[in-house]
Structures are given as C-alpha cells and as structure tokens.
Scaffold this active site. Structure first.
Site, PDB file in Angstrom:
ATOM      1  NE  ARG A   1     -13.593  30.316 -49.506  1.00 39.50           N
ATOM      2  CZ  ARG A   1     -13.490  30.105 -48.209  1.00 39.50           C
ATOM      3  NH1 ARG A   1     -14.567  30.023 -47.471  1.00 39.50           N
ATOM      4  NH2 ARG A   1     -12.321  29.952 -47.658  1.00 39.50           N
TER       5      ARG A   1
ATOM      6  CD  GLN B   1     -11.959  24.294 -55.813  1.00 39.58           C
ATOM      7  OE1 GLN B   1     -11.367  23.555 -56.594  1.00 39.58           O
ATOM      8  NE2 GLN B   1     -13.063  23.934 -55.202  1.00 39.58           N
TER       9      GLN B   1
ATOM     10  CG  ASP C   1     -10.141  29.956 -51.083  1.00 42.04           C
ATOM     11  OD1 ASP C   1      -9.898  30.814 -50.214  1.00 42.04           O
ATOM     12  OD2 ASP C   1     -11.114  29.190 -51.027  1.00 42.04           O
TER      13      ASP C   1
ATOM     14  CB  SER D   1      -9.243  27.381 -48.810  1.00 41.76           C
ATOM     15  OG  SER D   1     -10.618  27.622 -48.906  1.00 41.76           O
TER      16      SER D   1
ATOM     17  CE1 TYR E   1     -16.186  32.737 -46.331  1.00 45.42           C
ATOM     18  CE2 TYR E   1     -17.316  33.689 -48.222  1.00 45.42           C
ATOM     19  CZ  TYR E   1     -16.149  33.263 -47.602  1.00 45.42           C
ATOM     20  OH  TYR E   1     -14.956  33.375 -48.257  1.00 45.42           O
TER      21      TYR E   1
HETATM   22  P1  NAD Z   1     -15.260  30.997 -42.117  1.00 45.16           P
HETATM   23  O1  NAD Z   1     -13.803  31.036 -41.887  1.00 45.16           O
HETATM   24  O2  NAD Z   1     -15.952  32.232 -42.587  1.00 45.16           O
HETATM   25  O3  NAD Z   1     -15.977  30.522 -40.762  1.00 45.16           O
HETATM   26  C1  NAD Z   1     -15.563  29.353 -40.107  1.00 45.16           C
HETATM   27  C2  NAD Z   1     -16.761  28.528 -39.714  1.00 45.16           C
HETATM   28  O4  NAD Z   1     -17.441  29.151 -38.614  1.00 45.16           O
HETATM   29  C3  NAD Z   1     -17.814  28.353 -40.815  1.00 45.16           C
HETATM   30  O5  NAD Z   1     -18.011  26.980 -41.053  1.00 45.16           O
HETATM   31  C4  NAD Z   1     -19.044  29.025 -40.236  1.00 45.16           C
HETATM   32  O6  NAD Z   1     -20.239  28.398 -40.663  1.00 45.16           O
HETATM   33  C5  NAD Z   1     -18.805  28.857 -38.751  1.00 45.16           C
HETATM   34  N1  NAD Z   1     -19.620  29.733 -37.897  1.00 45.16           N
HETATM   35  C6  NAD Z   1     -19.970  31.036 -38.075  1.00 45.16           C
HETATM   36  N2  NAD Z   1     -20.735  31.466 -37.072  1.00 45.16           N
HETATM   37  C7  NAD Z   1     -20.884  30.415 -36.208  1.00 45.16           C
HETATM   38  C8  NAD Z   1     -21.559  30.244 -34.971  1.00 45.16           C
HETATM   39  N3  NAD Z   1     -22.268  31.222 -34.414  1.00 45.16           N
HETATM   40  N4  NAD Z   1     -21.483  29.037 -34.374  1.00 45.16           N
HETATM   41  C9  NAD Z   1     -20.770  28.019 -34.937  1.00 45.16           C
HETATM   42  N5  NAD Z   1     -20.107  28.127 -36.094  1.00 45.16           N
HETATM   43  C10 NAD Z   1     -20.169  29.308 -36.725  1.00 45.16           C
HETATM   44  O7  NAD Z   1     -15.650  29.821 -43.130  1.00 45.16           O
HETATM   45  P2  NAD Z   1     -14.695  29.015 -44.112  1.00 45.16           P
HETATM   46  O8  NAD Z   1     -13.886  28.061 -43.347  1.00 45.16           O
HETATM   47  O9  NAD Z   1     -13.995  29.982 -44.956  1.00 45.16           O
HETATM   48  O10 NAD Z   1     -15.693  28.150 -44.996  1.00 45.16           O
HETATM   49  C11 NAD Z   1     -17.043  28.419 -45.218  1.00 45.16           C
HETATM   50  C12 NAD Z   1     -17.588  27.435 -46.247  1.00 45.16           C
HETATM   51  O11 NAD Z   1     -17.055  27.664 -47.537  1.00 45.16           O
HETATM   52  C13 NAD Z   1     -17.296  25.991 -45.963  1.00 45.16           C
HETATM   53  O12 NAD Z   1     -18.444  25.247 -46.284  1.00 45.16           O
HETATM   54  C14 NAD Z   1     -16.237  25.621 -46.925  1.00 45.16           C
HETATM   55  O13 NAD Z   1     -16.208  24.244 -47.196  1.00 45.16           O
HETATM   56  C15 NAD Z   1     -16.677  26.430 -48.094  1.00 45.16           C
HETATM   57  N6  NAD Z   1     -15.599  26.610 -49.067  1.00 45.16           N
HETATM   58  C16 NAD Z   1     -15.870  26.484 -50.390  1.00 45.16           C
HETATM   59  C17 NAD Z   1     -14.861  26.652 -51.324  1.00 45.16           C
HETATM   60  C18 NAD Z   1     -15.136  26.479 -52.776  1.00 45.16           C
HETATM   61  O14 NAD Z   1     -16.208  26.084 -53.142  1.00 45.16           O
HETATM   62  N7  NAD Z   1     -14.187  26.818 -53.623  1.00 45.16           N
HETATM   63  C19 NAD Z   1     -13.595  26.982 -50.918  1.00 45.16           C
HETATM   64  C20 NAD Z   1     -13.349  27.127 -49.551  1.00 45.16           C
HETATM   65  C21 NAD Z   1     -14.365  26.952 -48.633  1.00 45.16           C
END
Ligand code: NAD
Length: 352
Positions: free
Chosen positions: A95, A100, A103, A106, A203
């Site tokens: 990420r 981006q 991804d 996302s 994550y």
């Molecule tokens: P994910 O699909 O792995 O998980 C979904 C959500 O579940 C996450 O926010 C995680 O913190 C939450 N989670 C895990 N265990 C939990 C628990 N016990 N109780 C409550 N919530 C819990 O995560 P994701 O949607 O792929 O995204 C993770 C992070 O990465 C986010 O901050 C997102 O904004 C970021 N991100 C960054 C980029 C980038 O920089 N290019 C791209 C995509 C996402």
C-alpha cells in the site's frame, strides 16, 4: 493493452455478468477464444486463482495475475509452482503511493462497503432516514459499523447518505478521525494497546484476549440499541476476529439486520453463514460471498484497471514483450511462484 502492442485473447462470455459483450471486446481489438486457447497466452489475467484444470491449460512459464487468496492455500500455490507458472497475488500489493491504482483490496472493499448497506436496507423492514410526515414520524435507523477500514468507511458514508444515524468502531487510532470526518460517532476502547494497534503496513494487529474482553463489553451495550450492524474487521493472514456473539444479537430488537463482510475469512458474527441470509436470535444475518460481485459491472471496471496498471509495469514498450523484474518492490511483494518454485517468503519460499 492493444495500445501497448499486445495481442489480447478474451474467453468467450467472460464479461457477460458485467454487461460487456464479446462483440465489445472484439470492437476493442481482442479475439474471442475458448478456454483451451489459454495455452497461447504469455500472461493470464483472472479474477480468482486458477483451478487445477485451468492450470493444465496454461503454458509453462506463463505469468498468471489474479486474486490468489494465498493464506492457508499453500498446496494450491505449490501446484502453480510445479506447473512452472509465475503467479502474482494481487492482494499482496504493497500500500504505497506508486501502487495505489493496483490496490484490489481497496477497489473491491470500497464497493463491498457500499453494497453491504444496500443489502442491509433491502432486508430491513423500516426506512433508513428520519421522515416527519403528517401521518407520523419514522425515526432514523441506527447503523453501527465495526471495522472502519476501506469497506467500513464506505459503509459509513453510504449509510449517512441514506439518512441513518451512524456509529463505528475500530482498533486502529487513525480510524477515529476518519470516522468523525464522515459524520459518524466513534466508539472504542482507547487504551495503550489501541494506541499501538496499527502495523507499519497500515493494517490491524490481532488484539489480546484482555482487549477483546473490554471491547466486547463496550460493544454489547451499544449494539443493543442498534437497528443494523455491519462488520468488516479483518487481520491479514489470520482468521477474522469474532466481534458479535449470539448473546449480543439476542439483545438487539427483533427485525434488526446484521451484515458480516468477513464471512469468507471465518466471520465477525457468531452464526453467520457463508452465502446465506439466516435468522439468528431474531436478527437477519447476511453472509453473502463475493459481495463486490453483486455489483459486477462496477467491480469489473475497477479490478480491470488494477490489473492493467500492474501489467503495464512489466511491458517493454520497445519490444512489446512482457518481462518480470525481480528487483521491483511490487514484484517482490506479490510474486508467489517462479521458475518451478514457491518464491514468496510468507509461503515457504526463499525470495529470489
Ligand atoms: P482490513 O480489510 O484489513 O480490515 C478492515 C478493518 O478492520 C481495519 O480498519 C482494521 O483496523 C479493522 N479491525 C481489525 N481487527 C479489528 C477488531 N478486533 N475490532 C475492530 N476493528 C478491527 O483493512 P483495510 O480496509 O484494507 O485498511 C487498513 C488501512 O489501510 C486503512 O487505514 C486504510 O485507510 C489503509 N489504506 C492505505 C492505502 C494506501 O496508503 N495506499 C490504501 C488502502 C488502505
């Protein structure tokens, strides 16, 4: 791909569920073929990991780029290695800014978050927004989103657009501000473990038993007042955390709705069933599989762009050939198999 000088073969009927006809592909310069013609391909682009039967139709040395679901599927990865394929798992894309547009987590999670709210609204027997009419008032539905990553944030935004009163929880501190910026209320156990719950990759970590107990106590109180719960919580390479118990569901009003977007990875909700809508303790629990596929045309458009931008990094524009640069950080992060071996360190390989 045609503009890059590549020849493109498309499996007959591949786009029908996304309303793309074979004739549309032909008009764009592709040739429509049967599955056996995959043999001719240097690169195979797919939605899911190839089956054993499909692997047998690919030529040794072919590059296969797909959603590989690699964790827990080591035998299937070994099979691709044995067939001499160079296999890339799109979900392992780092990420970073450069990647981006590649991804898939996302692009697809965003659609899943939207669709989860639509599915919940469909099963819910009341309106979502508050309606004040001469015939009386319909209260706004209360929606609680658990896991405020990409899917959760889109679920919050969609539920807000429909007029629901939305709250959300997560274990990563960064989520707090993002939830607030969408106009939802943030609810979480904000102790020292919470402050350190985000990995360098962005994550969530798997939380301790003590944290989970504190979280469950907080959630139990809150959930009892909700009409709709949408869970999206995932931990890479681990089963999904169990966030909602039967007891919590039984405290909700009859006719409430819960959507478990993590059902494919074991589920956040006790009693959710993969591919089904079931009633658990009077709550309708939705466990649809492949939720982005429920809005296939949008999912395809975004996934195709993800695949294309990754493939483009491997195309030599002079020679119009495709080659893999093992030094590229995107390749290092996503390449599972190469030259007859598993090469990804997370799956038993010694990186090339
Ligand atoms: P994910 O699909 O792995 O998980 C979904 C959500 O579940 C996450 O926010 C995680 O913190 C939450 N989670 C895990 N265990 C939990 C628990 N016990 N109780 C409550 N919530 C819990 O995560 P994701 O949607 O792929 O995204 C993770 C992070 O990465 C986010 O901050 C997102 O904004 C970021 N991100 C960054 C980029 C980038 O920089 N290019 C791209 C995509 C996402």
């Amino acid at each position: 791909m045609k503009a890059l000088g590549l020849d493109v073969l498309v499996e007959a009927g591949a786009g029908l569920a996304s309303r793309i006809l074979d004739a549309d592909y032909e008009a764009a310069g592709a040739r429509i073929v049967g599955p056996e013609e995959a043999k001719a391909a240097d690169v195979v682009l797919k939605v899911r990991r190839p089956t054993t039967a499909e692997i047998s139709t690919y030529k040794p040395g072919a590059i296969v780029i797909a959603t590989m679901d690699p964790y827990g599927n080591e035998a299937a990865i070994a099979e691709m290695a044995k067939a001499g394929l160079t296999a890339f798992a799109m979900e392992l894309m780092p990420r970073i800014t450069r990647a981006q547009s590649m991804d898939i987590l996302s692009s697809q999670a965003n659609l899943a978050g939207y669709q989860a709210v639509i599915d919940a609204a469909y099963e819910f027997d009341r309106a979502m927004p508050m309606m004040m009419t001469a015939a009386g008032t319909v209260p706004a539905a209360k929606v609680f989103v658990m896991g405020a990553g990409v899917a959760g944030l889109q679920a919050i935004a969609t539920a807000r657009r429909l007029g629901a009163a939305v709250s959300a929880t997560d274990v990563r501190p960064a989520a707090k501000e993002q939830v607030a910026s969408l106009g939802a209320k943030f609810i979480a156990v904000e102790d020292d473990e919470f402050k350190a719950a985000e990995t360098a990759g962005g994550y969530a970590k798997e939380m301790s038993k003590e944290y989970q107990a504190k979280q469950a106590a907080l959630v139990a109180d809150h959930i009892a007042k909700q009409d709709i719960v949408i869970t999206t919580a995932l931990i890479p390479g681990r089963p999904a955390p169990r966030l909602v118990t039967r007891q919590m569901l039984s405290a909700m009003k009859t006719g409430s709705v819960a959507v478990d977007l993590a059902v494919e990875r074991g589920g956040n909700i006790e009693g959710s069933e993969a591919g089904k809508v079931v009633e658990v303790e009077g709550v309708k629990v939705i466990g649809y599989l492949n939720v982005p596929g429920r809005i296939a045309a949008s999912a395809s458009a975004l996934y195709a762009k993800n695949l294309f931008t990754f493939l483009e990094t491997m195309v030599d524009k002079e020679t119009k050939s495709v080659s893999v640069n093992a030094e590229d950080e995107l390749v290092k992060a996503t390449m599972l198999t190469h030259g007859g071996s598993v090469v990804h360190p997370n799956f038993g390989g010694a990186a090339v």
